[in-house]
Design a protein around this motif. Structure first.
Motif, PDB file in Angstrom:
ATOM      1  N   GLY A  77       0.811  -1.208   0.000  1.00  8.77           N
ATOM      2  CA  GLY A  77       0.000   0.000   0.000  1.00  8.77           C
ATOM      3  C   GLY A  77       0.846   1.259   0.000  1.00  8.77           C
ATOM      4  O   GLY A  77       0.539   2.231  -0.705  1.00  8.77           O
ATOM      5  N   SER A  83       1.017   3.834  -3.155  1.00  6.95           N
ATOM      6  CA  SER A  83       0.719   5.253  -2.941  1.00  6.95           C
ATOM      7  C   SER A  83       1.816   6.123  -3.547  1.00  6.95           C
ATOM      8  O   SER A  83       1.535   7.140  -4.212  1.00  6.95           O
ATOM      9  CB  SER A  83       0.588   5.550  -1.445  1.00  6.95           C
ATOM     10  OG  SER A  83      -0.494   4.842  -0.881  1.00  6.95           O
ATOM     11  N   SER A 114      -5.064   9.939  -3.293  1.00  3.58           N
ATOM     12  CA  SER A 114      -6.227   9.608  -2.470  1.00  3.58           C
ATOM     13  C   SER A 114      -7.409   9.167  -3.333  1.00  3.58           C
ATOM     14  O   SER A 114      -8.210   8.322  -2.913  1.00  3.58           O
ATOM     15  CB  SER A 114      -6.626  10.805  -1.606  1.00  3.58           C
ATOM     16  OG  SER A 114      -7.174  11.855  -2.378  1.00  3.58           O
ATOM     17  N   HIS A 156      -6.821   5.478  -4.230  1.00  7.89           N
ATOM     18  CA  HIS A 156      -7.131   4.635  -3.065  1.00  7.89           C
ATOM     19  C   HIS A 156      -8.631   4.540  -2.851  1.00  7.89           C
ATOM     20  O   HIS A 156      -9.161   3.461  -2.571  1.00  7.89           O
ATOM     21  CB  HIS A 156      -6.470   5.197  -1.811  1.00  7.89           C
ATOM     22  CG  HIS A 156      -7.015   4.604  -0.539  1.00  7.89           C
ATOM     23  ND1 HIS A 156      -7.977   5.248   0.237  1.00  7.89           N
ATOM     24  CD2 HIS A 156      -6.770   3.420   0.084  1.00  7.89           C
ATOM     25  CE1 HIS A 156      -8.271   4.492   1.269  1.00  7.89           C
ATOM     26  NE2 HIS A 156      -7.561   3.385   1.215  1.00  7.89           N
ATOM     27  N   ILE A 175     -10.595   1.020  -2.650  1.00 10.62           N
ATOM     28  CA  ILE A 175     -11.122   0.477  -1.390  1.00 10.62           C
ATOM     29  C   ILE A 175     -12.644   0.550  -1.339  1.00 10.62           C
ATOM     30  O   ILE A 175     -13.284  -0.318  -0.742  1.00 10.62           O
ATOM     31  CB  ILE A 175     -10.494   1.200  -0.174  1.00 10.62           C
ATOM     32  CG1 ILE A 175     -10.691   0.358   1.096  1.00 10.62           C
ATOM     33  CG2 ILE A 175     -11.082   2.588   0.007  1.00 10.62           C
ATOM     34  CD1 ILE A 175     -10.050  -1.017   1.038  1.00 10.62           C
ATOM     35  N   SER A 223     -14.889  -2.668  -0.785  1.00 12.40           N
ATOM     36  CA  SER A 223     -15.810  -2.638   0.351  1.00 12.40           C
ATOM     37  C   SER A 223     -17.235  -2.945  -0.091  1.00 12.40           C
ATOM     38  O   SER A 223     -17.955  -3.714   0.570  1.00 12.40           O
ATOM     39  CB  SER A 223     -15.759  -1.274   1.033  1.00 12.40           C
ATOM     40  OG  SER A 223     -14.468  -1.007   1.551  1.00 12.40           O
ATOM     41  N   SER A 283      -5.023  -0.480   2.265  1.00  6.09           N
ATOM     42  CA  SER A 283      -5.630   0.746   2.783  1.00  6.09           C
ATOM     43  C   SER A 283      -4.816   1.311   3.948  1.00  6.09           C
ATOM     44  O   SER A 283      -4.626   2.529   4.047  1.00  6.09           O
ATOM     45  CB  SER A 283      -7.070   0.468   3.223  1.00  6.09           C
ATOM     46  OG  SER A 283      -7.768   1.667   3.466  1.00  6.09           O
ATOM     47  N   TYR A 339      -1.919   3.144   2.588  1.00 12.03           N
ATOM     48  CA  TYR A 339      -2.304   4.470   2.098  1.00 12.03           C
ATOM     49  C   TYR A 339      -2.461   5.452   3.254  1.00 12.03           C
ATOM     50  O   TYR A 339      -1.954   6.582   3.197  1.00 12.03           O
ATOM     51  CB  TYR A 339      -3.610   4.404   1.307  1.00 12.03           C
ATOM     52  CG  TYR A 339      -4.292   5.758   1.231  1.00 12.03           C
ATOM     53  CD1 TYR A 339      -3.806   6.746   0.375  1.00 12.03           C
ATOM     54  CD2 TYR A 339      -5.373   6.070   2.068  1.00 12.03           C
ATOM     55  CE1 TYR A 339      -4.389   8.009   0.350  1.00 12.03           C
ATOM     56  CE2 TYR A 339      -5.957   7.322   2.036  1.00 12.03           C
ATOM     57  CZ  TYR A 339      -5.461   8.286   1.171  1.00 12.03           C
ATOM     58  OH  TYR A 339      -6.031   9.537   1.151  1.00 12.03           O
ATOM     59  N   SER A 388      -9.113   6.265  11.364  1.00 11.28           N
ATOM     60  CA  SER A 388      -9.338   5.300  10.280  1.00 11.28           C
ATOM     61  C   SER A 388      -8.198   4.294  10.202  1.00 11.28           C
ATOM     62  O   SER A 388      -8.431   3.081  10.111  1.00 11.28           O
ATOM     63  CB  SER A 388      -9.487   6.031   8.947  1.00 11.28           C
ATOM     64  OG  SER A 388     -10.580   6.921   8.969  1.00 11.28           O
ATOM     65  N   VAL A 441      -8.616   0.257  10.885  1.00  7.65           N
ATOM     66  CA  VAL A 441      -8.354  -0.668   9.783  1.00  7.65           C
ATOM     67  C   VAL A 441      -7.190  -1.594  10.128  1.00  7.65           C
ATOM     68  O   VAL A 441      -7.227  -2.794   9.842  1.00  7.65           O
ATOM     69  CB  VAL A 441      -8.068   0.105   8.475  1.00  7.65           C
ATOM     70  CG1 VAL A 441      -7.718  -0.859   7.347  1.00  7.65           C
ATOM     71  CG2 VAL A 441      -9.286   0.939   8.072  1.00  7.65           C
ATOM     72  N   LEU A 495     -15.534   1.995   5.307  1.00  7.99           N
ATOM     73  CA  LEU A 495     -14.668   2.356   4.175  1.00  7.99           C
ATOM     74  C   LEU A 495     -15.452   2.618   2.893  1.00  7.99           C
ATOM     75  O   LEU A 495     -14.917   3.231   1.962  1.00  7.99           O
ATOM     76  CB  LEU A 495     -13.631   1.255   3.940  1.00  7.99           C
ATOM     77  CG  LEU A 495     -12.486   1.203   4.966  1.00  7.99           C
ATOM     78  CD1 LEU A 495     -11.635  -0.042   4.746  1.00  7.99           C
ATOM     79  CD2 LEU A 495     -11.628   2.456   4.881  1.00  7.99           C
ATOM     80  N   GLU A 535     -15.520   6.114   1.476  1.00  8.94           N
ATOM     81  CA  GLU A 535     -14.467   6.650   0.610  1.00  8.94           C
ATOM     82  C   GLU A 535     -14.969   6.910  -0.816  1.00  8.94           C
ATOM     83  O   GLU A 535     -14.281   7.548  -1.604  1.00  8.94           O
ATOM     84  CB  GLU A 535     -13.277   5.692   0.572  1.00  8.94           C
ATOM     85  CG  GLU A 535     -12.428   5.708   1.822  1.00  8.94           C
ATOM     86  CD  GLU A 535     -11.701   7.030   2.033  1.00  8.94           C
ATOM     87  OE1 GLU A 535     -11.064   7.519   1.082  1.00  8.94           O
ATOM     88  OE2 GLU A 535     -11.788   7.583   3.143  1.00  8.94           O
TER      89      GLU A 535
END
Length: 274
Positions: free
Chosen positions: A39, A43, A78, A81, A85, A89, A123, A126, A153, A157, A174, A177
């Protein structure tokens, strides 16, 4: 025959490499570390890719200040990501059988899989990367509310990843997001000088409905789901139980505060258009 033999040997080599990844990098002892590091690496790659693409294809980018270019690339990271995610999710919460009440026996609060854990690990990577940038450049990329949001967060997670507990509720949160790309697009449009455009207005309307569904109504549904499975939740470790109750509640309050600002901004934009 020689070509077929070489092809078979090449396929066998790829098969062996895939087995190596499955046996070691994605095995239970290493899965958490591999996914988090992946991750962080992903990123960084997306951040650099955003810089490369923006330099080549967006004339606005060249005229930005240094900190604006950093934020531009950070929002690209972002967005990537968020798309990943929120998609994962939605799959686990609404389409996968992993957390089904009917198809799989046992407490839903203790269910996990290699795929679900790997997604959570990415995640976490990130959140670590983004939180590090926010703190390093504080407050240029966001104030204390962003630090609190990312810290809560990331901790929730990471706990779900490391223990396998409460992953269903982690994915429910999540899903929120899904609003991040629209928020980032609003910043991009503003930075590009398109604040008075129809695209900016449409984006504001999309943010309103997406936020209402993903960050208000979905949180209500999550707490209702916790109520229905309260006996299973109470079998979790006390840390996990507290995270399920405290983190979504804190994020929910922040979401309501931000929603008030969204409504106020949308009303102001509509008033100027009418």
């Amino acid at each position: 025959m020689a070509v077929s033999k070489r092809a078979a040997m090449k396929f066998k080599s790829v098969q062996n490499q895939a087995e190596l990844v499955k046996s070691y990098l994605l095995s239970d002892p290493y899965l958490s570390y591999t996914s988090v590091l992946s991750g962080i690496f992903a990123s960084k790659m997306v951040y650099d890719f955003s810089h490369l693409i923006s330099t080549s294809y967006f004339r606005t980018y060249a005229g930005l200040t240094k900190i604006q270019r950093i934020e531009w690339n950070n929002r690209g990271m972002s967005t990537a990501h968020a798309i990943f995610i929120s998609t994962m999710s939605l799959y686990f919460v609404f389409w996968s059988d992993l957390y089904s009440d009917h198809l799989i026996a046992g407490n839903i609060t203790f269910r996990s899989s290699q795929l679900s854990s790997f997604a959570l690990g990415l995640s976490v990577g990130y959140f670590i990367s983004d939180l590090a940038m926010i703190c390093w450049l504080y407050p240029a990329l966001g104030g204390m509310e962003y630090v609190i949001h990312h810290s809560l967060s990331g901790i929730a997670v990471a706990y779900s990843l490391l223990t396998g507990e409460g992953q269903l509720y982690t994915f429910m949160v999540l899903i929120s997001e899904v609003t991040t790309p629209e928020i980032n697009m609003r910043w991009f449009l503003d930075t590009a000088g398109l604040k008075r455009s129809n695209a900016y207005l449409i984006n504001g309307v999309v943010i309103f409905f997406a936020w209402l569904v993903a960050r208000i109504l979905l949180f209500v549904y999550m707490f209702y789901h916790v109520h229905l499975h309260y006996d299973q939740v109470m079998q979790m470790h006390i840390v996990g139980r507290n995270l399920i109750f405290v983190v979504p509640a804190a994020l929910g309050i922040m979401n309501l505060m931000w929603f008030g600002k969204i409504v106020k901004g949308l009303r102001s934009t509509l008033a100027k258009k009418l």
